[in-house]
Design a protein around this motif. Structure first.
Motif, mmCIF file in Angstrom:
data_model
loop_
_atom_site.group_PDB
_atom_site.id
_atom_site.type_symbol
_atom_site.label_atom_id
_atom_site.label_comp_id
_atom_site.label_asym_id
_atom_site.label_seq_id
_atom_site.Cartn_x
_atom_site.Cartn_y
_atom_site.Cartn_z
ATOM 1 N N GLY A 120 -10.786 -39.838 57.872
ATOM 2 C CA GLY A 120 -10.815 -40.607 56.630
ATOM 3 C C GLY A 120 -10.948 -42.095 56.849
ATOM 4 O O GLY A 120 -11.593 -42.790 56.052
ATOM 5 N N THR A 121 -10.351 -42.597 57.902
ATOM 6 C CA THR A 121 -10.481 -44.025 58.193
ATOM 7 C C THR A 121 -11.954 -44.370 58.402
ATOM 8 O O THR A 121 -12.458 -45.381 57.891
ATOM 9 N N ALA A 122 -12.644 -43.517 59.128
ATOM 10 C CA ALA A 122 -14.069 -43.758 59.380
ATOM 11 C C ALA A 122 -14.878 -43.636 58.091
ATOM 12 O O ALA A 122 -15.792 -44.430 57.846
ATOM 13 N N MET A 163 -14.690 -45.185 46.243
ATOM 14 C CA MET A 163 -13.484 -44.396 46.034
ATOM 15 C C MET A 163 -13.046 -43.774 47.356
ATOM 16 O O MET A 163 -13.825 -43.052 47.991
ATOM 17 N N ASP A 164 -11.812 -44.088 47.753
ATOM 18 C CA ASP A 164 -11.200 -43.395 48.885
ATOM 19 C C ASP A 164 -10.665 -42.081 48.321
ATOM 20 O O ASP A 164 -9.613 -42.043 47.683
ATOM 21 N N GLY A 165 -11.417 -41.025 48.575
ATOM 22 C CA GLY A 165 -11.057 -39.716 48.017
ATOM 23 C C GLY A 165 -10.421 -38.804 49.051
ATOM 24 O O GLY A 165 -10.716 -37.616 49.083
ATOM 25 N N THR A 195 -9.579 -32.888 54.988
ATOM 26 C CA THR A 195 -8.474 -32.569 55.904
ATOM 27 C C THR A 195 -7.170 -32.281 55.161
ATOM 28 O O THR A 195 -6.491 -31.295 55.448
ATOM 29 N N LYS A 196 -6.828 -33.116 54.178
ATOM 30 C CA LYS A 196 -5.558 -32.916 53.457
ATOM 31 C C LYS A 196 -5.640 -31.718 52.514
ATOM 32 O O LYS A 196 -4.638 -31.271 51.979
ATOM 33 N N ASN A 197 -6.847 -31.234 52.320
ATOM 34 C CA ASN A 197 -7.089 -30.129 51.391
ATOM 35 C C ASN A 197 -7.172 -28.773 52.118
ATOM 36 O O ASN A 197 -7.527 -27.776 51.522
HETATM 37 C C1 LIG Z 1 -5.343 -42.483 51.019
HETATM 38 C C2 LIG Z 1 -5.810 -42.178 52.399
HETATM 39 N N1 LIG Z 1 -7.037 -42.566 52.770
HETATM 40 C C3 LIG Z 1 -7.534 -42.288 53.972
HETATM 41 C C4 LIG Z 1 -6.798 -41.587 54.888
HETATM 42 C C5 LIG Z 1 -7.499 -41.279 56.159
HETATM 43 O O1 LIG Z 1 -6.836 -41.056 57.236
HETATM 44 P P1 LIG Z 1 -7.318 -40.484 58.647
HETATM 45 O O2 LIG Z 1 -8.152 -41.524 59.279
HETATM 46 O O3 LIG Z 1 -6.009 -40.321 59.285
HETATM 47 O O4 LIG Z 1 -8.075 -39.216 58.458
HETATM 48 C C6 LIG Z 1 -5.491 -41.190 54.576
HETATM 49 C C7 LIG Z 1 -4.646 -40.479 55.556
HETATM 50 O O5 LIG Z 1 -3.463 -40.443 55.544
HETATM 51 C C8 LIG Z 1 -4.993 -41.492 53.287
HETATM 52 O O6 LIG Z 1 -3.752 -41.136 52.913
#
Ligand SMILES: Cc1ncc(COP(=O)(O)O)c(C=O)c1O
Length: 361
Positions: free
Chosen positions: A80-82, A188-190, A221-223
């Motif tokens: 998600g960071t990427a 949007m950070d989804g 990933t969170k899903n």
């Molecule tokens: C709101 C949100 N955005 C993005 C991320 C992306 O994280 P990661 O790089 O750990 O996949 C997270 C992870 O906890 C998050 O909670």
């Protein structure tokens, strides 16, 4: 399996009999949904071309197009960071600024990667509940045309927010309108878009593209995925160089089929929706159970899969001995409890009982 490997996985260091198998620390701590694991296993036959030129990645792209429209562009990444950094990079030059909530993951939890990768300044805005408003954003919108000042280019919102709240469709539409009227874009950070869409009773498209979002960091990933995210462009004008940005950003998976298969699984037969519905329902149940506990206050609306509670300070360490979770705000003794697709009603009830006994017992 090799017997050494067997011994390794059976080792007592992995299992603490005193601790429940599922915690409320993070939806990242959950396992992988069995259908996702099955999908990974199913694509494991034989060889496939690397770097995304395989049939499974093609299938994933098709799935995204079914959900979001035939004219999107989608790029699969590892995390998600990427997804966030690359999305923002595609929308900006180094002299631009990104307006975001002070609690935004891009501002607080990505180790400065968005600033490093884009060269842009992030402008954090304090919020009461994790949600930006047009009014708050307009206060940060200044210095336009001033050569001494970074130029606001992107509004980045997180849906569902880091505080477990969910923007209403009108709130997203208003922010998109504000941005587009000023030659800015809405990102949007989804990471939890599935939880938000379900909470709003919308499809993935209705919760994003139809509200004016330009680029979406799509979270798998969170899903219930093992590790699968994507950058979704609703306007191709932003994506023409993205192949190169992704590679330069070290996010081009050689064995991409295994990531693609996870996304196919989530986007098939509504698995994304079922997983998010379940996680959200467990958070509501946790809210209900916890709200009966004296001396505990739930501080934000429970609209997705997180519950934020203010608890007596001295209880935190005792609770964490059995259930690991994160303290969200040390000063306010505010803690975060997250539910996931595999949280059970029994998990919730046992946890709430333990909280009640620890705090008031
Ligand atoms: C709101 C949100 N955005 C993005 C991320 C992306 O994280 P990661 O790089 O750990 O996949 C997270 C992870 O906890 C998050 O909670």
């Amino acid at each position: 399996m090799d017997s050494d490997v067997n011994r390794h996985f059976a080792s007592a260091t992995f299992v603490d009999a005193m601790k429940p198998v599922r915690s409320f620390a993070s939806d990242n701590n959950a396992g992988v949904h069995p259908k996702v694991l099955q999908a990974i296993s199913a694509v494991n036959g034989g060889h496939a071309v690397g770097y995304g030129d395989d049939a499974h990645t093609e299938a994933a792209v098709r799935k995204f197009r079914q959900h979001f429209g035939a004219d999107i562009e989608v790029f699969i990444v590892f995390n998600g960071t990427a997804a966030n950094c690359l999305s923002l990079k595609a929308l900006t030059e180094t002299y631009h600024a990104v307006i975001c909530a002070e609690a935004a993951h891009i501002y607080t939890d990505e180790c400065g990667a968005p600033e490093k990768f884009t060269g842009c300044k992030l402008i954090p805005i304090p919020t009461a509940d994790g949600k930006l408003t047009v009014e708050a954003v307009s206060r940060a919108y200044h210095g336009i045309g001033d050569q001494h000042h970074v130029q606001p280019r992107v509004i980045s919102i997180t849906q569902a927010t880091e505080m477990g709240t969910v923007y209403k469709p009108r709130e997203v539409r208003d922010l998109a309108g504000f941005a587009h009227d000023r030659n800015m874009f809405l990102h949007m950070d989804g990471a939890r878009i599935a939880n938000a869409a379900v909470s709003l009773g919308l499809t993935l498209r209705q919760a994003t593209r139809d509200l004016g979002v330009d680029v979406l960091s799509f979270g798998g990933t969170k899903n219930g995925a093992m590790g699968a995210e994507a950058v979704v462009f609703f306007d191709k004008k932003f994506s023409h160089d993205f192949l190169y940005l992704r590679k330069q950003g070290m996010q081009l998976a050689s064995k991409m089929r295994y990531i693609s298969a996870q996304l196919v699984a989530l986007l098939t037969n509504d698995l994304w929706r079922k997983n998010a519905q379940h996680a959200n329902r467990m958070a509501k149940l946790l809210q209900k159970e916890i709200s009966r506990v004296p001396k505990v206050n739930i501080v934000y609306e429970v609209e997705a899969n997180g519950v934020f509670a203010q608890i007596p300070r001295k209880a935190t360490a005792k609770l964490q001995k059995r259930y690991f979770f994160y303290v969200w705000n040390e000063e306010q003794s505010l803690v975060r409890w997250m539910c996931s697709f595999d949280t059970t009603e029994q998990d919730v009830k046992q946890f709430a009982k333990f909280v009640a006994e620890t705090i008031n017992g």
